[in-house]
Design a protein around this motif. Sequence first.
Motif, short mmCIF file in Angstrom:
data_model
loop_
_atom_site.label_atom_id
_atom_site.label_comp_id
_atom_site.label_asym_id
_atom_site.label_seq_id
_atom_site.Cartn_x
_atom_site.Cartn_y
_atom_site.Cartn_z
N ASP A 10 1.00 -1.06 -0.25
CA ASP A 10 0.04 -0.11 0.09
C ASP A 10 0.58 0.89 0.31
N ASP A 11 2.08 0.87 -0.42
CA ASP A 11 3.33 2.13 -0.45
C ASP A 11 3.91 1.91 -2.17
N VAL A 12 3.14 3.69 -2.47
CA VAL A 12 4.30 3.57 -3.86
C VAL A 12 5.51 3.57 -3.91
N VAL A 13 5.87 3.88 -2.64
CA VAL A 13 8.36 4.15 -2.61
C VAL A 13 7.91 2.55 -2.81
N LYS A 14 7.58 1.65 -1.93
CA LYS A 14 8.19 0.35 -1.53
C LYS A 14 7.76 -0.75 -2.99
N PHE A 15 6.48 -0.04 -3.35
CA PHE A 15 6.34 -0.93 -4.87
C PHE A 15 7.13 -0.35 -5.73
N LEU A 16 7.51 0.33 -6.32
CA LEU A 16 8.88 0.68 -6.97
C LEU A 16 9.80 0.28 -6.70
N GLU A 122 16.36 6.07 -5.36
CA GLU A 122 15.58 5.65 -3.98
C GLU A 122 17.03 6.69 -2.96
N ALA A 123 17.54 7.25 -2.97
CA ALA A 123 18.27 8.24 -2.38
C ALA A 123 17.81 9.18 -2.08
N GLU A 124 17.04 9.86 -3.10
CA GLU A 124 16.71 11.77 -2.78
C GLU A 124 14.72 11.39 -3.26
N GLU A 125 15.02 10.87 -4.25
CA GLU A 125 13.18 11.61 -4.81
C GLU A 125 12.10 10.54 -3.43
N PHE A 126 12.38 9.17 -4.04
CA PHE A 126 11.31 8.16 -3.13
C PHE A 126 11.11 8.59 -1.48
N GLU A 132 6.60 13.30 2.79
CA GLU A 132 5.76 14.50 2.85
C GLU A 132 4.43 14.06 1.93
N VAL A 133 4.41 12.78 1.75
CA VAL A 133 2.85 12.73 1.39
C VAL A 133 2.29 11.38 2.53
N SER A 134 0.94 11.61 2.19
CA SER A 134 0.57 10.28 3.40
C SER A 134 0.38 9.46 2.82
N ALA A 135 0.23 8.65 3.95
CA ALA A 135 0.09 6.85 3.32
C ALA A 135 -1.48 6.80 2.60
N ARG A 136 -1.99 7.99 3.08
CA ARG A 136 -3.61 7.54 1.78
C ARG A 136 -3.21 7.78 0.94
N ASP A 137 -2.55 8.77 0.21
CA ASP A 137 -2.21 9.02 -1.41
C ASP A 137 -1.26 7.94 -1.35
N LEU A 138 -0.11 7.81 -0.78
CA LEU A 138 0.64 6.54 -1.44
C LEU A 138 0.21 5.20 -1.63
N LYS A 139 -0.97 5.07 -1.12
CA LYS A 139 -1.47 4.19 -1.78
C LYS A 139 -2.25 4.13 -3.02
N ARG A 140 -2.98 5.64 -2.71
CA ARG A 140 -3.11 5.51 -4.21
C ARG A 140 -2.49 6.51 -5.22
#
Length: 188
Positions: A10-16, A122-126, A132-140
């Motif tokens: 449910d997290d775009v960072v972990k997915f990518l 993975e070091a700078e952007e993610f 900065e982004v809510s868990a709800r928005d990371l899921k979206r």
Amino acid sequence: MVETFVQSTDDVVKFLEGQHNLIKDMFDDVLSASSDEARQTAFQDLRNLLAVHETAEEMVVHPRARGEIDGGDDIVDARLKEEHDAKAQLQKLEQMDIGSPEFLVEFKDFQQAVTDHADREEAEEFPALAREVSARDLKRMVDAVRATEAVAPTRPHPGVESAKANFLAGPVASILDRTRDVIAGVFR
């Protein structure tokens, strides 16, 4: 088409990041292939995943990073330059004889460039997005990335690195790429 599913998250960072790990493994599959035919199949699978992955980042992740993180414009501009260069390298590789020593030399250079790019994301952007982004928005964003990947072009298109360019050129490129993939699959 290669499966882009990594692990349910449910997290775009972990997915990518999971896709980055899959991509790194797929580079090894190309290099360790036991025949030219196996190398070609592994290369096409890698190419497809890279194309849909980068399209999703360009349409979903980078625009959000621009708006949400400090220095987002500079970070995203640097990543888009790398993505453009990688697409050009990938197009060059597609034109080469996959069994040639030259292909392997160019492919290893490409592997290093893609790995470096992923490491910088993975070091700078993610991490900044995760803060900065809510868990709800990371899921979206995971849902948006998956939806984008389902219809994204499967081949590199240098010059199409922005969300706007992807919205304009992406649908036509996707239809053409996916048609080429089906036709090529018939002759495998």
